[in-house]
Structure formats: C-alpha cells, structure tokens
Design an enzyme around this catalytic site. Structure first.
Site, PDB file in Angstrom:
ATOM      1  N   LYS A  29       0.859  -1.196   0.000  1.00  0.00           N
ATOM      2  CA  LYS A  29       0.000   0.000   0.000  1.00  0.00           C
ATOM      3  C   LYS A  29       0.888   1.237   0.000  1.00  0.00           C
ATOM      4  O   LYS A  29       1.765   1.378   0.864  1.00  0.00           O
ATOM      5  CB  LYS A  29      -0.865  -0.043   1.252  1.00  0.00           C
ATOM      6  CG  LYS A  29      -2.165   0.714   1.173  1.00  0.00           C
ATOM      7  CD  LYS A  29      -2.930   0.433   2.475  1.00  0.00           C
ATOM      8  CE  LYS A  29      -4.301   1.026   2.473  1.00  0.00           C
ATOM      9  NZ  LYS A  29      -4.902   0.921   3.819  1.00  0.00           N
TER      10      LYS A  29
HETATM   11  C1  E4P Z   1      -8.261   1.889   3.823  1.00  0.00           C
HETATM   12  O1  E4P Z   1      -7.494   1.097   3.333  1.00  0.00           O
HETATM   13  C2  E4P Z   1      -8.050   2.585   5.098  1.00  0.00           C
HETATM   14  O2  E4P Z   1      -7.322   1.712   5.937  1.00  0.00           O
HETATM   15  C3  E4P Z   1      -9.327   2.903   5.826  1.00  0.00           C
HETATM   16  O3  E4P Z   1     -10.462   2.508   5.083  1.00  0.00           O
HETATM   17  C4  E4P Z   1      -9.394   4.275   6.370  1.00  0.00           C
HETATM   18  O4  E4P Z   1     -10.615   4.454   7.042  1.00  0.00           O
HETATM   19  P1  E4P Z   1     -10.876   5.667   8.044  1.00  0.00           P
HETATM   20  O5  E4P Z   1     -11.001   6.916   7.236  1.00  0.00           O
HETATM   21  O6  E4P Z   1     -12.156   5.321   8.733  1.00  0.00           O
HETATM   22  O7  E4P Z   1      -9.700   5.723   8.965  1.00  0.00           O
END
Ligand code: E4P
Length: 217
Positions: free
Chosen positions: A83
C-alpha cells in the site's frame, strides 16, 4: 463485489473469515498502532489466515526508501498488496513494484485525477476514502461513481476499492455504483446482516415454535 476487512485485529479478522465473507484485508499505520502488534509479525499471521490480498502500507516518504520497504513487505507472503500513498513518490513506487509483478494498493485517494494517475502507474487497487470526504461535507459516493465512469471509459483494470467506509449504507451504495471491492471495519461488516424485521420475524417464529412443544434434534 469483494469484501475486505479494514483491520489488523487478528481475532476480529478470524471471526469474520470463518463466515467465508472475507476476500482480503487492508491495514494502515493507524490500524497497526491500534493492534499493538509488530507490523511484520501481525501481517504474516493475517496473510497465513486469509487467502486474498492483504494490504500492508509503506511509511517512507521518498520513492527509493518506499520501494525498499515495499519489497520487504512483499516478501512476507505472496498475497501481500503493497500500500502506497497517492503522492508522486507513491506513484513511482507503484510503477516499479507493479512492473515487478507485485500487487499495489494506492491509498489516500480523494479525486478522479488522482485515481487516473494510479491506474496509469499500474495500480492493482485504488482506494478512494468515502468517509473522510463525507467528514468535510463533500460527497464520497460521488467520487466512487466518477472513478467508475472514468475507468470504464478507458478500460483501466485497476480495481476500485471503496475505503473509509463508515456505515452499511456506504457498502450498499458502493455495490450499486459498481465498486469492485469495499473495505470496512469488522463492526460495519457485522451490521450488514442486521434488519429489525429479521429480528422481529425470528422472535415470532421462536415464540410459535415453543408452543408446538416439538424439537428437531
Ligand atoms: C483503507 O485502506 C483505510 O485503511 C481505511 O479505510 C481508512 O478508514 P478511516 O477513514 O475510517 O480511517
């Protein structure tokens, strides 16, 4: 539509995995902090448990270091998706790692133009953050719909991974629009089975069944 669990909590992932609903997992530095675990150890455990892609996020900000971190994370297991953030360094890393045949999830996407860049860099997944756009009174679902249109216009194979999902409605809307994947916290995924009429109907059936005096086993 694929369901990914947005968590680094091994017990919560295991519980959902047993239902057969888990097609993958996404983690990020905040979720690793929340788990209290070592990133390499917990990611390895998740990869061994779940068959599908498991996103593990780099933390370097410069491309060379990001590429090195990405390669190290990819060594954890064949189902790692590295990522990377949607910055020029992240896009360069995406290009290098995807050319090496690694899965790459480009995260922190908040615009169609960003999504276009990620697709052109060879991203396996693009992660538009719905909830964080809604938080600042913008329309997260509109972004998912726009990316769907643009990717379909040009035949990009990058999968739209709707992220920052905060409610069951976000899941249903993402499915209507045609997002390829949603990633949601375990508590949101669990809520997908809930409906007050299901509870009410089951209560009535149980009450009537008790009156029959019968048992199946
Ligand atoms: C996605 O890969 C992120 O880890 C996640 O969905 C972020 O979510 P949040 O905005 O609720 O922290």
């Amino acid at each position: 539509m694929k369901f990914f669990v947005d968590s680094a909590d091994i017990d919560a992932i295991a519980e959902l995995n047993d239902t057969g609903m888990v097609d993958g997992v996404t983690t990020n530095p905040s979720l690793i902090l929340k788990s209290g675990r070592d990133i390499l150890e917990v990611t390895k455990e998740i990869c061994a448990m779940v068959d599908g892609p498991v996103s593990a996020e780099v933390v370097a900000l410069e491309a060379d270091a990001m590429i090195e971190e990405g390669r190290k994370l990819a060594e954890i297991a064949p189902n790692i998706a590295v990522k990377v953030p949607l910055t020029w360094a992240g896009l360069k890393t995406c290009k290098v790692l995807s050319d090496e045949g690694k899965m790459v999830n480009v995260t922190l996407c908040f615009s169609v133009n960003q999504a276009l860049l990620a697709a052109k860099a060879g991203a396996t997944f693009i992660s538009p953050f719905i909830g964080r756009l809604d938080d600042i009174n913008l329309d997260g679902m509109e972004l998912i719909a726009d990316i769907r249109t643009v990717y379909d216009n040009y035949g990009f194979g990058t999968e739209i991974l709707a992220a920052s999902i905060r409610s069951a409605n976000h899941v249903a809307e993402s499915a209507r629009i045609g997002a390829d994947v949603i990633t949601a916290p375990p508590e949101v995924l669990k809520k997908l089975a809930s409906h007050p009429l299901t509870d009410k109907g089951l209560e009535a059936f149980m009450a009537d069944w008790a009156k029959t005096g019968q048992s199946i086993l």
